[in-house]
Design a protein around this motif. Structure first.
Motif, short mmCIF file in Angstrom:
data_model
loop_
_atom_site.label_atom_id
_atom_site.label_comp_id
_atom_site.label_asym_id
_atom_site.label_seq_id
_atom_site.Cartn_x
_atom_site.Cartn_y
_atom_site.Cartn_z
N VAL A 320 12.95 -4.22 19.19
CA VAL A 320 14.34 -3.79 18.97
C VAL A 320 15.09 -4.98 18.36
CG1 VAL A 320 16.37 -2.72 20.01
CG2 VAL A 320 14.13 -2.47 21.12
N ALA A 321 15.65 -4.76 17.16
CA ALA A 321 16.26 -5.89 16.45
C ALA A 321 17.69 -5.58 16.06
CB ALA A 321 15.45 -6.19 15.20
N ARG A 322 18.48 -6.64 15.86
CA ARG A 322 19.84 -6.47 15.35
C ARG A 322 19.81 -5.64 14.07
NH1 ARG A 322 21.18 -12.27 14.51
NH2 ARG A 322 21.34 -11.47 12.40
N SER A 323 20.81 -4.79 13.88
CA SER A 323 20.72 -3.84 12.76
C SER A 323 20.70 -4.56 11.41
CB SER A 323 21.84 -2.82 12.83
OG SER A 323 23.07 -3.48 12.90
N ASP A 324 21.31 -5.74 11.31
CA ASP A 324 21.29 -6.42 10.01
C ASP A 324 19.93 -7.07 9.72
OD1 ASP A 324 22.08 -8.21 12.17
OD2 ASP A 324 22.19 -9.74 10.61
N LEU A 325 19.01 -6.98 10.67
CA LEU A 325 17.65 -7.48 10.40
C LEU A 325 16.75 -6.39 9.83
CD1 LEU A 325 17.10 -9.75 13.55
CD2 LEU A 325 17.79 -10.43 11.24
N ASN A 326 17.35 -5.30 9.44
CA ASN A 326 16.59 -4.19 8.86
C ASN A 326 16.30 -4.51 7.39
OD1 ASN A 326 15.50 -1.60 8.56
ND2 ASN A 326 17.50 -0.71 8.04
N VAL A 327 15.42 -5.51 7.17
CA VAL A 327 15.28 -6.08 5.81
C VAL A 327 13.90 -5.84 5.19
CG1 VAL A 327 16.94 -7.94 6.27
CG2 VAL A 327 14.51 -8.29 6.81
N ALA A 328 13.06 -5.06 5.87
CA ALA A 328 11.67 -4.99 5.40
C ALA A 328 11.33 -3.61 4.83
CB ALA A 328 10.73 -5.35 6.55
N GLY A 329 12.34 -2.94 4.26
CA GLY A 329 12.11 -1.59 3.74
C GLY A 329 11.06 -1.51 2.66
N ALA A 330 10.80 -2.61 1.97
CA ALA A 330 9.87 -2.56 0.83
C ALA A 330 8.43 -2.82 1.23
CB ALA A 330 10.31 -3.59 -0.21
N PHE A 331 8.20 -3.20 2.47
CA PHE A 331 6.82 -3.38 2.92
C PHE A 331 6.70 -2.89 4.36
CE2 PHE A 331 8.03 -7.32 5.06
CZ PHE A 331 9.11 -7.74 4.30
N ALA A 332 5.52 -3.11 4.99
CA ALA A 332 5.31 -2.51 6.31
C ALA A 332 5.18 -3.58 7.39
CB ALA A 332 4.06 -1.65 6.29
N LEU A 333 5.91 -3.38 8.48
CA LEU A 333 5.82 -4.31 9.61
C LEU A 333 4.89 -3.76 10.69
CD1 LEU A 333 9.61 -5.07 10.12
CD2 LEU A 333 7.92 -6.60 9.11
N GLY A 334 4.95 -2.45 10.85
CA GLY A 334 4.20 -1.85 11.95
C GLY A 334 3.25 -0.80 11.41
N HIS A 335 3.79 0.38 11.13
CA HIS A 335 2.98 1.46 10.58
C HIS A 335 1.86 1.84 11.53
CE1 HIS A 335 2.31 4.02 7.17
NE2 HIS A 335 1.04 3.70 7.08
N TYR A 336 2.16 1.84 12.83
CA TYR A 336 1.13 2.18 13.82
C TYR A 336 0.97 3.69 13.91
CZ TYR A 336 0.87 -2.65 15.15
OH TYR A 336 0.66 -3.99 15.12
N THR A 337 -0.25 4.12 14.13
CA THR A 337 -0.56 5.56 14.15
C THR A 337 0.34 6.33 15.12
OG1 THR A 337 -2.84 5.04 13.60
CG2 THR A 337 -2.44 7.21 14.54
N HIS A 338 0.60 5.71 16.27
CA HIS A 338 1.38 6.42 17.29
C HIS A 338 2.83 5.96 17.35
CE1 HIS A 338 -1.76 8.90 19.19
NE2 HIS A 338 -2.58 7.93 18.80
N GLU A 339 3.38 5.49 16.22
CA GLU A 339 4.72 4.87 16.30
C GLU A 339 5.84 5.88 16.54
OE1 GLU A 339 5.36 2.53 12.82
OE2 GLU A 339 5.63 4.25 11.51
N LYS A 340 5.58 7.16 16.35
CA LYS A 340 6.60 8.17 16.69
C LYS A 340 5.98 9.26 17.56
CE LYS A 340 9.53 7.03 12.82
NZ LYS A 340 10.03 7.36 11.48
N ASN A 341 5.21 8.82 18.54
CA ASN A 341 4.48 9.78 19.37
C ASN A 341 5.43 10.51 20.32
OD1 ASN A 341 3.01 10.65 21.87
ND2 ASN A 341 1.29 10.15 20.55
#
Ligand SMILES: Cc1ncc(COP(=O)(O)O)c(C=O)c1O
Length: 466
Positions: A320-341
């Protein structure tokens, strides 16, 4: 030459010692022994995990039952069991969700996952003033990896600063910021570059050699928070550290001296470094506040949650990060299979609901204060107890051979651990000589009294035979 393995905070009842062999001889039945043999034959052996001590048949509330029918109060629970084991509301939320929707493939938003992310964002906003941006992972170690990647992406730097002796998970990034030799074995090859370490706070055993009073409290006018000063010093010398990552209250346990995190927070601000709090064991109320960080009135930039988030049933963690740290839209940080399970999200939503509705955070604060008082009282009567400390239901009792030298009483700690198991209480030892009690938040005063009565009997026995 093999590197010596230092006492570790991940240590537990599975250390292979003669006392363990003796305990198994007198407590295991043939069926349990057979299962242990199959377990040992099929799983990879690794320190503090396989081979196992015993085998489990049932877990319910604060209780575990082994395959020989013995019952133990679980004051260990790997810190997943804030609601105890198999909490009925968590179990029924999972069952209902299984009927409704089992899985969310990528590209599809999922209402349960969104609802959970919104709930955690709101909690984070109460702590930091900023809404949170979330990524879910299946385990805590992975969430730590996400946090490290995010800190790198947001700062354009790659170095981290963390504590020796800490555990943050078993992945390469998490092992790199971790400080336990067990997870940093030279046999694994090089870890992440730029993972700098500093000695942690830990007043009773201050790594900077400062004294404490007879209650284990620091003389702040003398030490002047040398431990926090060292963090500032390293940030200044390095000049380009992306993030400090640490547990706000160390799992050993050690609580930070007053003002520690405020000084570190200021140093981070001064040097453009993000502050990441690993609240995987402490989050969701373990220490008597929803986030342990609240005790220190400090706002981290990123918080990592895990363990109890899945209700003690399903694996789930979050960065969980500060909203202004939402800076990685152009690449992937997680992309885990169960990330929205949806199923693990439903378990977490039920967990948050029960914690809030039943006032479990406040209960943990009250019960923890009561337990600490009783443990201090034991310290007054048993010279083997060198120090007692904790926050909420993260409790520790450090055993020593001599109060003036503080020589660790490792043998006595192990004897107490096995004696307590025989009497129906399970907890772990850390650093070899710290009895670490982490009961669930649903523990009643009566159960706490029973557990502490067992502990006291074991201490008396250790003093008598020791
Ligand atoms: C402080 C801390 N961070 C990270 C982790 C890793 O979590 P997981 O085992 O879910 O990967 C743990 C697990 O014990 C932990 O205690």
């Amino acid at each position: 030459m093999a590197r010596p393995v230092n006492p570790s905070q991940s240590e537990s009842d599975v250390n292979l010692t003669p006392r363990r062999v003796q305990w198994q001889r007198s407590h295991l039945d043939d069926a349990t022994r057979a299962l242990l043999e199959r377990d040992s034959a099929v799983f990879m052996h690794q320190s503090v995990s396989t081979p196992c001590l015993s085998a489990i048949r049932r877990a319910d509330g604060i209780w575990i039952e082994d395959t020989a029918g013995r019952r133990y109060m679980d004051f260990h629970g790997n810190n997943v069991h804030h609601l105890g084991h198999a909490h009925p509301e968590v179990v029924s939320a999972i069952k209902a969700q299984l009927d409704a929707l089992c899985f969310a493939p990528r590209r599809f938003a999922c209402d349960r996952a969104v609802e959970l992310a919104e709930a955690l964002s709101a909690k984070f906003e109460r702590l930091t003033g900023s809404p949170g941006r979330i990524l879910f992972t299946t385990g805590g170690s992975d969430a730590v990896e996400v946090a490290i990647k995010l800190a790198r992406a947001a700062t354009g730097r790659f170095k981290t600063l963390s504590f020796w002796d800490a555990f943050h998970g078993a992945g390469f990034g998490a092992s790199s910021v971790g400080g336990e030799s067990l997870f940093r074995s030279g046999a694994l090859g090089p870890l992440l570059p730029g993972a700098e370490h500093v000695a942690p706070f830990g007043c009773y055993r201050c790594p900077y050699g400062h004294a404490v009073d007879d209650q284990g409290r620091p003389y702040l006018d003398q030490c002047r928070l040398a431990c926090a000063g060292m963090v500032r010093y390293v940030l200044e010398r390095e000049g380009d550290v992306a993030a400090v990552i640490a547990e706000p209250a160390r799992a050993v346990p050690f609580v930070p001296p007053p003002g520690y995190w405020k000084q570190v927070r200021e140093a981070c601000h001064a040097h453009g470094t993000l502050l990441i709090f690993d609240e995987i064991p402490t989050g969701l109320g373990k220490t008597g506040r929803f986030f342990a960080a609240e005790h220190d009135d400090v706002a981290p930039d990123i918080v990592v949650l895990g363990k109890s988030l899945g209700g003690g049933v399903l694996p789930l963690a979050a960065c969980v990060a500060r909203s202004d740290l939402n800076v990685a839209g152009a690449f992937a940080l997680g992309h885990y299979t169960h990330e929205k399970n949806p199923v693990s999200s439903a378990a977490a939503l039920a967990t948050l609901r029960v914690i809030e509705r039943d006032g479990l955070v406040e209960h943990a604060a009250r019960l923890g204060a009561y337990a600490l008082e009783r443990m201090h009282d034991m310290r007054d009567r048993h010279p083997i107890v060198g120090d007692v400390r904790g926050r909420g239901l993260l409790l520790g009792m450090e055993l020593v051979r001599d109060r003036s030298t503080r020589e660790p009483a490792r043998d006595a700690a192990e004897a107490v651990l096995y004696d307590a198991l025989s009497r129906g209480l399970s907890f772990k030892t850390t650093m070899g000589n710290v009895l670490t009690l982490t009961p669930p938040l649903i523990t009643s005063v009566q159960d706490m009294d029973s557990a502490l009565n067992i502990l006291e009997k074991c201490l008396k026995e250790a003093c008598r035979t020791g």
